[in-house]
Structure formats: structure tokens, C-alpha cells
Motif scaffolding. Sequence first.
Motif, PDB file in Angstrom:
ATOM      1  N   GLN A  74      -3.141  -1.653  -9.333  1.00  0.00           N
ATOM      2  CA  GLN A  74      -1.896  -1.833 -10.086  1.00  0.00           C
ATOM      3  C   GLN A  74      -1.741  -3.273 -10.575  1.00  0.00           C
ATOM      4  O   GLN A  74      -2.702  -3.881 -11.016  1.00  0.00           O
ATOM      5  CB  GLN A  74      -0.727  -1.388  -9.214  1.00  0.00           C
TER       6      GLN A  74
ATOM      7  N   GLY B 227      -1.262  -6.037  -8.942  1.00  0.00           N
ATOM      8  CA  GLY B 227      -2.024  -7.016  -8.167  1.00  0.00           C
ATOM      9  C   GLY B 227      -1.182  -8.164  -7.634  1.00  0.00           C
ATOM     10  O   GLY B 227      -1.726  -9.219  -7.309  1.00  0.00           O
ATOM     11  N   SER B 228       0.127  -7.961  -7.478  1.00  0.00           N
ATOM     12  CA  SER B 228       0.940  -9.078  -6.982  1.00  0.00           C
ATOM     13  C   SER B 228       0.648  -9.356  -5.498  1.00  0.00           C
ATOM     14  O   SER B 228       0.597 -10.519  -5.079  1.00  0.00           O
ATOM     15  CB  SER B 228       2.430  -8.845  -7.219  1.00  0.00           C
ATOM     16  N   ASN B 229       0.437  -8.311  -4.706  1.00  0.00           N
ATOM     17  CA  ASN B 229       0.075  -8.532  -3.289  1.00  0.00           C
ATOM     18  C   ASN B 229      -1.281  -9.224  -3.192  1.00  0.00           C
ATOM     19  O   ASN B 229      -1.464 -10.152  -2.400  1.00  0.00           O
ATOM     20  CB  ASN B 229       0.022  -7.196  -2.535  1.00  0.00           C
TER      21      ASN B 229
ATOM     22  N   GLU C 167       7.007  -7.299   1.141  1.00  0.00           N
ATOM     23  CA  GLU C 167       5.573  -6.981   1.229  1.00  0.00           C
ATOM     24  C   GLU C 167       4.748  -8.258   1.206  1.00  0.00           C
ATOM     25  O   GLU C 167       3.806  -8.430   1.982  1.00  0.00           O
ATOM     26  CB  GLU C 167       5.136  -6.104   0.045  1.00  0.00           C
TER      27      GLU C 167
HETATM   28  C1  GRF Z   1       3.065  -2.104  -3.625  1.00  0.00           C
HETATM   29  O1  GRF Z   1       4.400  -1.653  -3.583  1.00  0.00           O
HETATM   30  C2  GRF Z   1       2.290  -1.547  -2.468  1.00  0.00           C
HETATM   31  O2  GRF Z   1       3.021  -1.412  -1.302  1.00  0.00           O
HETATM   32  C3  GRF Z   1       1.891  -0.189  -2.971  1.00  0.00           C
HETATM   33  O3  GRF Z   1       1.589  -0.402  -4.330  1.00  0.00           O
HETATM   34  C4  GRF Z   1       2.334  -1.515  -4.821  1.00  0.00           C
HETATM   35  C5  GRF Z   1       1.353  -2.486  -5.399  1.00  0.00           C
HETATM   36  O4  GRF Z   1       1.991  -3.580  -6.001  1.00  0.00           O
HETATM   37  N1  GRF Z   1       0.831   0.381  -2.184  1.00  0.00           N
HETATM   38  P1  GRF Z   1       1.132  -4.824  -6.490  1.00  0.00           P
HETATM   39  O5  GRF Z   1       0.002  -4.236  -7.339  1.00  0.00           O
HETATM   40  O6  GRF Z   1       0.605  -5.520  -5.295  1.00  0.00           O
HETATM   41  O7  GRF Z   1       2.060  -5.653  -7.306  1.00  0.00           O
END
Ligand code: GRF
Length: 191
Positions: free
Chosen positions: A11, A13-15, A175
Motif C-alpha cells: 500500500q 508504505g507509511s509504516n 501503528e
Molecule cells: C496499515 O493500516 C496496516 O495496519 C495495514 O495496512 C495499512 C498499511 O498502511 N495492514 P501503510 O501502507 O503502512 O501506510
Amino acid sequence: MVLNIGILISQNGSNMLNIVKACHEKKINANVKIVISNNPYSKGLKKLKTFDTKSKILLLKNFKNKKAYEDKINEIFEQNYVNFICLAGYMKVLEKDFLKKWREKIINIHPSLLPSFKGLQPQKQAIEKKVKFSGCTIHYVNDTIDDGEIIDQAIVKVSEKETVESLKKKILIEEHKLYITVLKKISKVLK
Ligand code: GRF
């Protein structure tokens, strides 16, 4: 053992970016060796260049089957000395053989307080149930979706006026913090 992390994303990729940044700033005793995305349009991928972190885009459709695709992931991880995997918004289900190989060395973040609201759109599920608290969970990955042993959780209050979008944002802030807290702990005990 130094934590050599491989991250799988699908997605924004913020995490992922947050983990890369924390390693870069030495907040965690770990290195992100490589990021693999199955989404060429992930916003986070472009920003990775700033940190000089390697990335690779792998499209499932270019492989003869899921096994060949995951064998390639393993090959790339091995070439990059990865010894620990973080799933961060990775939207593909990993095969049993892959998970067996990485048992207790692969974790995922899910935007709900597991075991509530497993699977897709957990924030929408939470709003529909009118829960008063939600949050996020980091868990080891086993071969049942969102079911592995829970490592840690963070809670958010769900307000009266909460929407799916506002809840997503609220949980995402937690998160980012939780992933770093958990990786800090794991980096101290990994054998
Ligand atoms: C986060 O909400 C994570 O918990 C879920 O997918 C989303 C990914 O967000 N599994 P990001 O790509 O890290 O912005």
C-alpha cells in the motif's frame, strides 16, 4: 544477532518508511536491508531513495505461480542477508512453506485490536459495530490470517463522530509508534 529486516508492502508504505527512518536514526538497533512491494505505485517507495534503502517491485502476474513468486522473495532476502521480516500493509496471503521457513521471524501489523475484526477493512468493521475503543496489533504470522501470537497492542478511543477515514488516521499514528516499540524489544532478544 543484528536485526536485518526485509519489509513486504502493498500500500502507501507509511509504516515501512517509519521503520526505515527509525533504523536510519538509530532508534532501533537494526537495518532495513530491502523493501519488496507488489505495488509499483506505493507512495513510500519513492521516498525510500532519501535513505539509500534498496527496494524491489515484484508483480505476482510475472511468475508462474505463488510458489515461484515467494521463492523469488526468499532469494532476494537471502542475497540481502535478511533474518527478520516485517509485513507492513502487505495484501497477499503468504503460503505455508514460506511461513514455515520464517517461523517466529515474521511479524505483521493489523489495524484492530485482535482477535476482533480480522481480515479486510477492520476500521469499517469497528465503526459498524459501534465499538468505543479500537487500535492496532502486532503479531507473529502463522498460516491463519491475523491469528498469530500477539506481541503488542495500542488502543485508540473511538469518538461518537468517528468515520472510517478518521479512525484509519487515528490508528495509523499508533501503528507507527507501536511498530518501533516492538522492533526495539525484538532487536534486544533476537537469537
Ligand atoms: C496499515 O493500516 C496496516 O495496519 C495495514 O495496512 C495499512 C498499511 O498502511 N495492514 P501503510 O501502507 O503502512 O501506510
